[in-house]
Design a protein around this motif. Structure first.
Motif, PDB file in Angstrom:
ATOM      1  N   UNK A 175       0.872  -1.217   0.028  1.00  0.00           N
ATOM      2  CA  UNK A 175      -0.132  -0.074  -0.116  1.00  0.00           C
ATOM      3  C   UNK A 175       0.750   1.326  -0.173  1.00  0.00           C
ATOM      4  N   UNK A 176       1.789   1.111   0.804  1.00  0.00           N
ATOM      5  CA  UNK A 176       2.754   2.290   0.721  1.00  0.00           C
ATOM      6  C   UNK A 176       3.438   2.797  -0.263  1.00  0.00           C
ATOM      7  N   UNK A 177       4.051   1.529  -1.011  1.00  0.00           N
ATOM      8  CA  UNK A 177       4.786   1.749  -2.229  1.00  0.00           C
ATOM      9  C   UNK A 177       3.598   2.196  -3.458  1.00  0.00           C
ATOM     10  N   UNK A 178       2.477   1.532  -3.314  1.00  0.00           N
ATOM     11  CA  UNK A 178       1.543   2.020  -4.392  1.00  0.00           C
ATOM     12  C   UNK A 178       1.006   3.452  -4.376  1.00  0.00           C
ATOM     13  N   UNK A 179       1.242   4.037  -3.105  1.00  0.00           N
ATOM     14  CA  UNK A 179       0.648   5.581  -2.853  1.00  0.00           C
ATOM     15  C   UNK A 179       1.914   6.347  -3.027  1.00  0.00           C
ATOM     16  N   UNK A 180       3.182   5.723  -3.292  1.00  0.00           N
ATOM     17  CA  UNK A 180       4.312   6.599  -3.412  1.00  0.00           C
ATOM     18  C   UNK A 180       5.100   7.053  -2.124  1.00  0.00           C
ATOM     19  N   UNK A 181       4.550   6.524  -0.946  1.00  0.00           N
ATOM     20  CA  UNK A 181       5.015   6.877   0.239  1.00  0.00           C
ATOM     21  C   UNK A 181       6.329   6.272   0.555  1.00  0.00           C
ATOM     22  N   UNK A 182       6.757   4.922  -0.102  1.00  0.00           N
ATOM     23  CA  UNK A 182       7.768   4.344  -0.197  1.00  0.00           C
ATOM     24  C   UNK A 182       8.083   4.011  -1.610  1.00  0.00           C
ATOM     25  N   UNK A 183       9.465   4.393  -1.827  1.00  0.00           N
ATOM     26  CA  UNK A 183       9.901   4.005  -3.312  1.00  0.00           C
ATOM     27  C   UNK A 183      10.717   2.684  -3.349  1.00  0.00           C
ATOM     28  N   UNK A 184      10.178   2.258  -4.616  1.00  0.00           N
ATOM     29  CA  UNK A 184      10.838   0.942  -4.901  1.00  0.00           C
ATOM     30  C   UNK A 184      11.232   0.744  -6.460  1.00  0.00           C
ATOM     31  N   UNK A 185      12.051  -0.328  -6.760  1.00  0.00           N
ATOM     32  CA  UNK A 185      12.424  -0.409  -7.938  1.00  0.00           C
ATOM     33  C   UNK A 185      12.137  -1.916  -8.611  1.00  0.00           C
ATOM     34  N   UNK A 186      12.007  -1.967  -9.899  1.00  0.00           N
ATOM     35  CA  UNK A 186      11.922  -3.251 -10.325  1.00  0.00           C
ATOM     36  C   UNK A 186      13.168  -3.672 -11.016  1.00  0.00           C
ATOM     37  N   UNK A 187      13.569  -5.075 -10.760  1.00  0.00           N
ATOM     38  CA  UNK A 187      14.810  -5.646 -11.334  1.00  0.00           C
ATOM     39  C   UNK A 187      14.407  -6.913 -11.890  1.00  0.00           C
ATOM     40  N   UNK A 188      14.203  -6.716 -13.496  1.00  0.00           N
ATOM     41  CA  UNK A 188      13.923  -8.059 -14.026  1.00  0.00           C
ATOM     42  C   UNK A 188      12.544  -8.758 -13.440  1.00  0.00           C
ATOM     43  N   UNK A 189      11.640  -7.989 -13.135  1.00  0.00           N
ATOM     44  CA  UNK A 189      10.261  -8.554 -12.558  1.00  0.00           C
ATOM     45  C   UNK A 189      10.542  -8.656 -11.102  1.00  0.00           C
ATOM     46  N   UNK A 190      11.379  -8.380 -10.559  1.00  0.00           N
ATOM     47  CA  UNK A 190      11.524  -8.536  -9.031  1.00  0.00           C
ATOM     48  C   UNK A 190      11.473  -6.974  -8.454  1.00  0.00           C
ATOM     49  N   UNK A 191      10.527  -7.080  -7.396  1.00  0.00           N
ATOM     50  CA  UNK A 191      10.420  -5.727  -6.881  1.00  0.00           C
ATOM     51  C   UNK A 191      11.631  -5.771  -5.515  1.00  0.00           C
ATOM     52  N   UNK A 192      12.103  -4.399  -5.332  1.00  0.00           N
ATOM     53  CA  UNK A 192      13.265  -4.337  -4.461  1.00  0.00           C
ATOM     54  C   UNK A 192      12.822  -2.815  -3.895  1.00  0.00           C
ATOM     55  N   UNK A 193      13.318  -2.686  -2.509  1.00  0.00           N
ATOM     56  CA  UNK A 193      13.130  -1.470  -1.880  1.00  0.00           C
ATOM     57  C   UNK A 193      14.681  -1.059  -1.465  1.00  0.00           C
ATOM     58  N   UNK A 194      14.765   0.036  -1.719  1.00  0.00           N
ATOM     59  CA  UNK A 194      16.423   0.760  -1.467  1.00  0.00           C
ATOM     60  C   UNK A 194      16.168   0.933   0.090  1.00  0.00           C
ATOM     61  N   UNK A 195      17.200   0.411   0.794  1.00  0.00           N
ATOM     62  CA  UNK A 195      17.249   0.670   2.480  1.00  0.00           C
ATOM     63  C   UNK A 195      17.029   2.066   2.631  1.00  0.00           C
ATOM     64  N   UNK A 196      17.644   3.060   1.713  1.00  0.00           N
ATOM     65  CA  UNK A 196      17.681   4.467   1.958  1.00  0.00           C
ATOM     66  C   UNK A 196      16.228   4.964   1.809  1.00  0.00           C
ATOM     67  N   UNK A 197      15.373   4.304   1.226  1.00  0.00           N
ATOM     68  CA  UNK A 197      13.825   4.772   0.946  1.00  0.00           C
ATOM     69  C   UNK A 197      13.112   4.396   2.261  1.00  0.00           C
ATOM     70  N   UNK A 198      13.648   3.353   2.888  1.00  0.00           N
ATOM     71  CA  UNK A 198      13.110   3.130   4.287  1.00  0.00           C
ATOM     72  C   UNK A 198      13.467   4.008   5.228  1.00  0.00           C
TER      73      UNK A 198
END
Length: 61
Positions: free
Chosen positions: A24-47
């Motif tokens: 929910x937080x990712x979809x709302x833009x509150x937490x940034x994430x990236x996709x790498x070859x279909x896998x969702x990853x969250x930068x520790x800096x975003x947390x």
């Protein structure tokens, strides 16, 4: 070496929230994430950024 990216379950665990709440937080833009070859990853800096914003909001209230 410290990880720069973590999986969604790992990130949710670090924030002590459910995986679905983190999505929910990712979809709302509150937490940034990236996709790498279909896998969702969250930068520790975003947390850290998310926690910093929450802390600032608490102080302002």
């Amino acid at each position: 070496m410290t990880r720069l990216l973590v999986t969604v379950p790992q990130a949710a665990d670090l924030l002590a929230i459910s995986r679905s709440k983190l999505y929910e937080l990712i979809n709302s833009g509150a937490v940034v994430s990236v996709r790498i070859d279909g896998s969702r990853r969250v930068p520790v800096s975003a947390l850290n950024d998310y926690i910093d914003r929450l802390t600032e909001q608490e102080r302002a209230a």
